[in-house]
Design a protein around this motif. Structure first.
Motif, PDB file in Angstrom:
ATOM      1  N   SER A  28      31.768  32.914  37.644  1.00 54.98           N
ATOM      2  CA  SER A  28      32.435  31.361  37.966  1.00 54.98           C
ATOM      3  C   SER A  28      31.242  30.986  37.839  1.00 54.98           C
ATOM      4  O   SER A  28      31.372  29.918  37.147  1.00 54.98           O
ATOM      5  N   LYS A  31      29.046  29.719  31.567  1.00 55.07           N
ATOM      6  CA  LYS A  31      29.561  28.748  30.902  1.00 55.07           C
ATOM      7  C   LYS A  31      30.811  29.051  29.594  1.00 55.07           C
ATOM      8  O   LYS A  31      31.545  28.809  29.849  1.00 55.07           O
ATOM      9  N   ALA A  34      34.665  28.987  31.923  1.00 53.81           N
ATOM     10  CA  ALA A  34      34.796  27.994  31.926  1.00 53.81           C
ATOM     11  C   ALA A  34      36.211  27.849  32.397  1.00 53.81           C
ATOM     12  O   ALA A  34      36.960  28.836  31.324  1.00 53.81           O
TER      13      ALA A  34
END
Length: 72
Positions: A28, A31, A34
């Motif tokens: 999570s 990046k 995402a």
């Protein structure tokens, strides 16, 4: 289970989890994950084959990721 893992797809406020070799990791906070997506892969799945056979970085990217469970 695979059914439970599928609910953690990184969408609609859900965390993004992926399984590799029976271990479930939380991606999570990465990046690159995402929205629960990364290079055509979707969180909430067992990505063992994709990571170990198709990925240029292999399993070294798993180091330091939080382990949140085992895939049964």
């Amino acid at each position: 289970s695979k059914e439970e893992l599928a609910t953690f797809n990184g969408q609609n406020g859900q965390p993004a989890y992926v399984a590799v070799n029976g271990t479930v990791y939380d991606v999570s906070d990465k990046k690159d994950w995402a929205g629960g997506k990364h290079h055509g892969h979707i969180a909430g799945q067992d990505l063992t084959d994709a990571l170990l056979n198709d990925s240029p970085h292999g399993d070294k990217v798993l180091k330091g990721l939080p382990v949140v469970g085992k895939l049964i």
